[in-house]
Write a protein that holds these residues in place. Structure first.
Motif, PDB file in Angstrom:
ATOM      1  N   LEU A  45       6.769  35.562  15.343  1.00 27.19           N
ATOM      2  CA  LEU A  45       6.774  36.159  14.004  1.00 27.19           C
ATOM      3  C   LEU A  45       6.362  37.625  14.060  1.00 27.19           C
ATOM      4  CD1 LEU A  45       7.275  35.542  11.041  1.00 27.19           C
ATOM      5  CD2 LEU A  45       4.888  34.835  10.841  1.00 27.19           C
ATOM      6  N   THR A  46       5.345  37.932  14.873  1.00 25.82           N
ATOM      7  CA  THR A  46       4.903  39.322  15.022  1.00 25.82           C
ATOM      8  C   THR A  46       6.000  40.181  15.628  1.00 25.82           C
ATOM      9  OG1 THR A  46       2.611  38.593  15.316  1.00 25.82           O
ATOM     10  CG2 THR A  46       3.159  40.816  16.049  1.00 25.82           C
ATOM     11  N   GLY A  47       6.635  39.683  16.692  1.00 24.27           N
ATOM     12  CA  GLY A  47       7.720  40.430  17.312  1.00 24.27           C
ATOM     13  C   GLY A  47       8.892  40.637  16.371  1.00 24.27           C
ATOM     14  N   ALA A  48       9.217  39.592  15.599  1.00 25.55           N
ATOM     15  CA  ALA A  48      10.319  39.709  14.633  1.00 25.55           C
ATOM     16  C   ALA A  48      10.023  40.761  13.582  1.00 25.55           C
ATOM     17  CB  ALA A  48      10.568  38.346  13.974  1.00 25.55           C
ATOM     18  N   PHE A  49       8.774  40.793  13.113  1.00 23.61           N
ATOM     19  CA  PHE A  49       8.399  41.758  12.074  1.00 23.61           C
ATOM     20  C   PHE A  49       8.403  43.188  12.615  1.00 23.61           C
ATOM     21  CE2 PHE A  49       5.036  44.247   9.984  1.00 23.61           C
ATOM     22  CZ  PHE A  49       5.558  44.287   8.694  1.00 23.61           C
ATOM     23  N   ILE A  50       7.727  43.404  13.737  1.00 25.90           N
ATOM     24  CA  ILE A  50       7.660  44.759  14.293  1.00 25.90           C
ATOM     25  C   ILE A  50       9.052  45.249  14.683  1.00 25.90           C
ATOM     26  CG2 ILE A  50       6.749  46.171  16.174  1.00 25.90           C
ATOM     27  CD1 ILE A  50       4.285  44.383  16.201  1.00 25.90           C
ATOM     28  N   GLY A  51       9.843  44.369  15.304  1.00 22.28           N
ATOM     29  CA  GLY A  51      11.198  44.752  15.683  1.00 22.28           C
ATOM     30  C   GLY A  51      12.052  45.099  14.485  1.00 22.28           C
ATOM     31  N   ALA A  52      11.936  44.312  13.422  1.00 22.57           N
ATOM     32  CA  ALA A  52      12.727  44.568  12.217  1.00 22.57           C
ATOM     33  C   ALA A  52      12.314  45.875  11.559  1.00 22.57           C
ATOM     34  CB  ALA A  52      12.572  43.403  11.241  1.00 22.57           C
ATOM     35  N   LEU A  70       6.863  45.343  22.814  1.00 22.95           N
ATOM     36  CA  LEU A  70       5.620  46.025  23.160  1.00 22.95           C
ATOM     37  C   LEU A  70       4.530  45.784  22.120  1.00 22.95           C
ATOM     38  CD1 LEU A  70       6.980  49.476  24.427  1.00 22.95           C
ATOM     39  CD2 LEU A  70       6.200  47.536  25.798  1.00 22.95           C
ATOM     40  N   GLY A  71       4.938  45.679  20.852  1.00 23.00           N
ATOM     41  CA  GLY A  71       3.966  45.522  19.776  1.00 23.00           C
ATOM     42  C   GLY A  71       3.241  44.197  19.792  1.00 23.00           C
ATOM     43  N   VAL A  72       3.793  43.198  20.476  1.00 22.33           N
ATOM     44  CA  VAL A  72       3.143  41.887  20.513  1.00 22.33           C
ATOM     45  C   VAL A  72       2.074  41.815  21.607  1.00 22.33           C
ATOM     46  CG1 VAL A  72       4.564  40.659  22.221  1.00 22.33           C
ATOM     47  CG2 VAL A  72       3.739  39.438  20.189  1.00 22.33           C
ATOM     48  N   SER A 204       8.330  35.731  23.769  1.00 23.85           N
ATOM     49  CA  SER A 204       8.263  35.219  22.399  1.00 23.85           C
ATOM     50  C   SER A 204       8.678  36.302  21.405  1.00 23.85           C
ATOM     51  CB  SER A 204       6.846  34.730  22.085  1.00 23.85           C
ATOM     52  OG  SER A 204       6.484  33.643  22.903  1.00 23.85           O
ATOM     53  N   ALA A 205       8.239  37.539  21.648  1.00 22.44           N
ATOM     54  CA  ALA A 205       8.634  38.650  20.781  1.00 22.44           C
ATOM     55  C   ALA A 205      10.139  38.880  20.841  1.00 22.44           C
ATOM     56  CB  ALA A 205       7.884  39.915  21.182  1.00 22.44           C
ATOM     57  N   ALA A 206      10.720  38.776  22.035  1.00 25.96           N
ATOM     58  CA  ALA A 206      12.174  38.914  22.164  1.00 25.96           C
ATOM     59  C   ALA A 206      12.886  37.823  21.365  1.00 25.96           C
ATOM     60  CB  ALA A 206      12.575  38.854  23.633  1.00 25.96           C
ATOM     61  N   ALA A 207      12.314  36.621  21.379  1.00 31.08           N
ATOM     62  CA  ALA A 207      12.898  35.519  20.606  1.00 31.08           C
ATOM     63  C   ALA A 207      12.827  35.811  19.108  1.00 31.08           C
ATOM     64  CB  ALA A 207      12.166  34.217  20.929  1.00 31.08           C
ATOM     65  N   GLY A 208      11.689  36.343  18.656  1.00 35.24           N
ATOM     66  CA  GLY A 208      11.568  36.700  17.249  1.00 35.24           C
ATOM     67  C   GLY A 208      12.537  37.798  16.860  1.00 35.24           C
TER      68      GLY A 208
END
Length: 305
Positions: A45-52, A70-72, A204-208
């Protein structure tokens, strides 16, 4: 069921399995090293948010993906610090981080866009392997996927080779079996476990990011919707083996795709049953009803010198 509808179903199954495949690659390494990273959901969820947000701000989804991965890292470091250094309960700390990630991303998203806004976000490009994308019927439906899926398959293959054929892989396997023996050999158990958790966080961040900027091109509150927990169930389903775990992810992806595809096949099944199907399969896996599961002996067990 005709061939065209089946191709659409197969393509949807692969697309929905892709986030689980990416996250399970890192989570499997973490669990093999003896750390149950229950915060996969929060990291996704964190990776999805930061990436978005980075993709929306820069207009470049590739930068968004990099920022998300990187943000995760601070979240992964927190999980590693709690689990490895403080030797806290890995289940409790993971669930706590998941709740923190859900609340934090929801708060910041509402502050930026408001409670009902769904911002359109630049998305990652789709790509087909040469030759496969031109196949009749199945080419476009099955193989025309976000390029991150194919990158994830390469990472999966590299991870499998590393775990099986390198000294690092042998050490990671050993630290999940007998960390004291690894420590006595002069290899740092703490460094191995920290590295495994960080790798799990990045994957996990890549998955998000696959969900937010690869698939739906937006971010919504609670975007991952329990996918991280299915990742852990897929590893149990696959008996902590990379190949079987990948097949379990594909099975869960197919079960999720049925929610949207069965009506096209003329099959009328209660919607509630279809929604619960992936989690029912996960429950069967966790309960051990598909055979004996052999977890790494030191999984969830803290180590102190």
């Amino acid at each position: 069921m005709n061939a065209e509808l089946f191709a659409v179903f197969a393509g949807s199954s692969i697309r929905l399995a892709a986030p689980m495949l990416l996250a399970s690659t890192g989570e499997l390494v973490s669990e093999r090293a003896g750390v149950l990273n229950m915060s996969v959901e929060g990291m996704m969820l964190t990776g999805a948010f930061i990436g978005a947000m980075a993709s929306w701000w820069t207009g470049n989804p590739a930068i968004g993906l990099l920022c998300g991965m990187l943000g995760v890292l601070p979240v992964a470091l927190l999980q590693a610090f709690l689990s490895v250094t403080l030797r806290a309960n890995q289940v409790v700390t993971g669930i706590g981080i998941n709740i923190l990630a859900l609340g934090g991303t929801t708060l910041v998203y509402r502050e930026i866009f408001g409670s009902r806004s769904e911002a359109a976000i630049p998305g990652l490009a789709r790509w087909s392997p040469p030759g496969l994308g031109q196949l009749p019927l199945i080419g476009d439906a099955v193989f025309h996927q976000v390029w991150l899926l194919y990158a994830g398959l390469l990472v999966l293959a590299a991870t499998a080779w590393t775990m099986r054929h390198t000294a690092l892989g042998i050490a990671l396997h050993a630290v999940g079996v007998s960390p004291r023996a690894v420590d006595q050999s002069g290899v740092s158990v703490v460094k191995l476990r920290y590295g495994a958790v960080l790798f799990s966080g990045v994957m996990s961040a890549a998955a998000g990011c696959f969900i937010s900027i690869g698939d739906i091109h937006t971010f919504t509150e609670g975007l991952t919707n329990g996918t991280g927990y299915l990742v852990i169930a897929a590893i149990i389903f696959g008996n902590w083996k990379i190949g079987r775990t990948a097949l379990a992810c594909l099975l869960f992806g197919a079960a999720t795709a049925m929610q949207f595809q069965l009506q096209m096949f003329g099959l009328h099944v209660p919607t509630a049953l279809l929604v619960m199907l992936p989690y029912l399969l996960a429950l069967i896996a966790v309960a051990g009803l598909i055979g004996r599961q052999t977890a790494p002996p030191s999984l969830t067990r803290p180590f102190s010198r």
